[in-house]
Scaffold this active site. Structure first.
Site, PDB file in Angstrom:
ATOM      1  N   GLU A 120       8.291  43.088  36.932  1.00 43.13           N
ATOM      2  CA  GLU A 120       8.421  44.479  37.364  1.00 43.13           C
ATOM      3  C   GLU A 120       7.073  45.182  37.254  1.00 43.13           C
ATOM      4  OE1 GLU A 120      11.181  45.522  38.608  1.00 43.13           O
ATOM      5  OE2 GLU A 120      12.635  44.056  37.844  1.00 43.13           O
ATOM      6  N   LEU A 124      16.548  37.672  41.126  1.00 45.76           N
ATOM      7  CA  LEU A 124      17.462  38.525  40.375  1.00 45.76           C
ATOM      8  C   LEU A 124      17.185  39.940  40.848  1.00 45.76           C
ATOM      9  CD1 LEU A 124      19.533  39.036  38.116  1.00 45.76           C
ATOM     10  CD2 LEU A 124      17.614  39.166  36.503  1.00 45.76           C
ATOM     11  N   SER A 145      14.132  46.198  24.848  1.00 42.63           N
ATOM     12  CA  SER A 145      14.042  45.639  23.494  1.00 42.63           C
ATOM     13  C   SER A 145      12.917  46.311  22.721  1.00 42.63           C
ATOM     14  CB  SER A 145      13.791  44.130  23.557  1.00 42.63           C
ATOM     15  OG  SER A 145      12.419  43.852  23.815  1.00 42.63           O
ATOM     16  N   GLY A 146      12.866  46.025  21.411  1.00 42.51           N
ATOM     17  CA  GLY A 146      11.821  46.581  20.556  1.00 42.51           C
ATOM     18  C   GLY A 146      10.702  45.609  20.260  1.00 42.51           C
ATOM     19  N   CYS A 157      12.697  37.169  38.042  1.00 51.07           N
ATOM     20  CA  CYS A 157      13.078  36.096  38.948  1.00 51.07           C
ATOM     21  C   CYS A 157      12.418  34.797  38.520  1.00 51.07           C
ATOM     22  CB  CYS A 157      12.637  36.443  40.381  1.00 51.07           C
ATOM     23  SG  CYS A 157      13.138  38.084  40.933  1.00 51.07           S
TER      24      CYS A 157
END
Length: 616
Positions: A76, A50, A363-364, A2
């Site tokens: 998160e 979001l 993602s990596g 967000c």
């Protein structure tokens, strides 16, 4: 993911809405703000949401936990369910299924040390009603941004600096930040483009007393850069421990109440994350890669090979010159501080089309820094052998190489004359040919140099530590956050799980690199799931053909923007020297596209975001 905002400055409701609307792309699902009377202080909290976990409006922010604490939170907490179980057993109750509420309860239980319990990416601020103070924190590796303005009892914070800038009448452009941008291609922590605004460092928390205006900044986490904690087991035991930990890191990042996918470039790191995702997900995994039309810039066939082997639902996004130009024109809208990593453009294109199918993408990112993966590490180690020669001899060799018409020889010559290999690496990560910069500050004089300039670890370990504290935070995380948030897409990086980072730092160097085999242990974990022959190719960067475009399709644009008049609008330049370097690029005697891109980005920011502001 967000966008957060807060202030003790007196703005009208319409001004607060405009500040939130400026970065509404970070959270299109719900925009709201609340005002609190904290003693004699009027406090504003604002949020662009979001929705990822608990999509119900009960989890909208600013969030109130039983009138004891209020919070705005970006990011998160991946282990929030585990923490929630512990807190429930201690008498805490919960009205939502979100991680936001768990942060509030954890703060009441653990106080400032609550951050030690969080595994995630985050930037948050809590209003502690009883103690009349704010408590905030940024995640350990700096995946989520946090800017703040502090002047006594005036305090303002936001996820992006443009929200602070709007309607603020006490900001000036930092000449030190401009010098740093010309040197690094970005603005290092804790600096920002404004003298009066700072970035909270990764792994730091703060308290702010609403009555006195006192601000305290505390480091709650750092890497073991002195090498005090070493892994005691064998290579096979290390590989098993890493496999278990990576599987858990990927699994917890697949949890969401919205569709989740994976960025798949076809390289080792993203392929490993994709493989782990297919092993831990009950649903078919969606993967996404970018395809470029220009020769030498398209790795999508390699990504397709990995996707075919893993049987993912793979999507190839075709990108072209026209789309790249559109993003260049609006670059400073999303990268609202000068930022010159050109791979931001393909990152934005990938995010734009990935968002059409998922809201979260793994993602990596983070593998190269923790597992000694960059090819430059090998070149730096090989080049380091030159520094056993006495400096006068090296300086003579440097002078001879500088006579060569070949720009690569000149670059080697510049490095050869430097003090030692540590200085050479630092210089290589900045602007080795800085004769065009009219500096007022030493932009290489940074606090993070302590991760490089010591002898408690070998060279490989020190430069990867240094990159983890600088390049990963300042460049990679900034690039990914702004590129994904521009399209309301959340990116999650399992290889930046702090447990993975700490385990990698504890491994002996030969577990990570041996006889030129970079990311050795990470590859061996991957090869349990994907055949090694797929990766028998040179490592490529994630970029677009800017060097070619600047000489052809974008040549007129470059020459119009960076003529003598245009260059005169940018502080800190030796205009004649810059013009000479632009001409070198156009005549193909030297690849100067990074310099040209850096100047285009800075000039665009000054024209669009810096109008009317003083540089000092």
């Amino acid at each position: 993911m967000c966008g957060i905002y807060g202030s003790t400055l007196q703005y009208s409701d319409s001004q607060v809405r405009e500040k939130l609307e400026r970065t509404a792309f970070r959270g299109p699902d719900k925009m709201d703000f609340k005002t609190y009377q904290a003693g004699n202080t009027k406090l504003i909290f604002g949020h662009n949401r979001l929705a990822i976990i608990d999509l119900d409006h009960r989890s909208d922010q600013p969030f109130n936990y039983f009138n004891k604490v209020h919070i705005v939170f970006n990011g998160e907490i991946y282990n929030f369910q585990e923490i929630k179980q512990i807190l429930t057993s201690r008498g805490y109750s919960f009205q939502t299924t979100s991680d936001t509420e768990v942060i509030c309860a954890a703060y009441l239980e653990y106080g400032e040390s609550c951050v030690d319990h969080f595994n995630g990416m985050f930037a948050f601020v809590i209003y502690d009603v009883e103690n009349h103070r704010l408590f905030g924190a940024r995640d350990r590796l700096g995946q989520k941004p946090f800017y703040y303005y502090h002047n006594g009892t005036e305090f303002e914070f936001a996820s992006q600096i443009s929200s602070i800038q709007l309607h603020h009448n006490a900001l000036s452009i930092s000449r030190q930040a401009i010098d740093s941008n010309l040197c690094w291609g970005l603005i290092p922590d804790p600096l920002s483009i404004f003298n009066e605004v700072k970035k909270l460092r990764p792994g730091h928390s703060f308290t702010y007393d609403l009555a006195s205006g006192k601000f305290n900044d505390t480091c709650y986490w750092d890497i073991d850069f002195k090498g005090k904690t070493g892994f005691k087991g064998s290579y096979d035991e290390a590989q098993e421990a890493l496999t278990v930990l990576l599987r858990d890191a990927v699994s917890m990042r697949l949890f969401a109440d919205v569709p989740v996918g994976v960025f798949l470039s076809g390289g080792v790191d993203s392929s490993l994350v994709s493989a782990m995702a297919t092993q831990t997900s009950s649903a078919k995994v969606k993967t996404f890669s970018v395809k470029f039309d220009e020769d030498g810039y398209d790795e999508s066939p390699y990504a397709q090979q990995v996707a075919d082997h893993l049987q993912t639902d793979h999507h190839v996004i075709a990108c072209n010159y026209a789309e790249g130009m559109d993003l260049i024109d609006n670059f400073s809208t999303y990268y609202d501080e000068p930022f010159a990593d050109s791979s931001a453009i393909p990152s934005m294109l990938l995010s734009k089309y990935t968002r059409k199918q998922v809201t979260v993408a793994l993602s990596g990112d983070g593998g190269d820094e923790s597992f000694i993966g960059y090819e430059r590490y090998i070149w730096a180690r090989k080049g380091g052998r030159m520094y056993v020669l006495p400096r006068p001899i090296r300086q003579l060799g440097s002078a001879l190489l500088n006579l060569s018409p070949n720009y690569r020889h000149k670059m080697i010559g510049m490095a050869l004359g430097l003090k030692n290999v540590d200085t050479a690496y630092l210089t290589g990560m900045t602007e080795i040919d800085g004769g065009w910069i009219d500096s007022e500050f030493d932009s290489r004089d940074i606090d993070q140099i302590r991760y490089l300039n010591h002898r408690d670890k070998n060279f490989y370990e020190r430069i990867s530590d240094f990159d983890l504290k600088t390049y990963l935070n300042w460049d990679i995380n900034t690039k990914v956050d702004r590129a994904t948030m521009a399209y309301s897409l959340e990116s999650r990086s399992p290889l930046m799980d702090f447990r993975v980072v700490e385990l990698a730092r504890s491994f002996p160097t030969e577990f990570k690199i041996k006889k030129g085999n970079t990311k050795r242990i990470l590859k061996d974990v991957l090869y349990q799931s994907v055949p090694s022959h797929i990766f028998d190719r040179p490592k490529a960067g994630f970029t677009m053909p800017f060097a070619h475009w600047f000489r052809h399709e974008l040549k007129d644009y470059v020459l119009d923007e960076l003529n003598e008049s245009g260059l005169g609008q940018i502080p800190g330049l030796k205009i004649t020297e810059v013009s000479k370097r632009i001409d070198q690029h156009m005549t193909q005697s030297w690849n100067r596209y990074p310099l040209i891109w850096k100047l285009l980005v800075l000039k665009q920011w000054l024209n669009k975001n810096g109008t009317g502001l003083t540089v000092k």
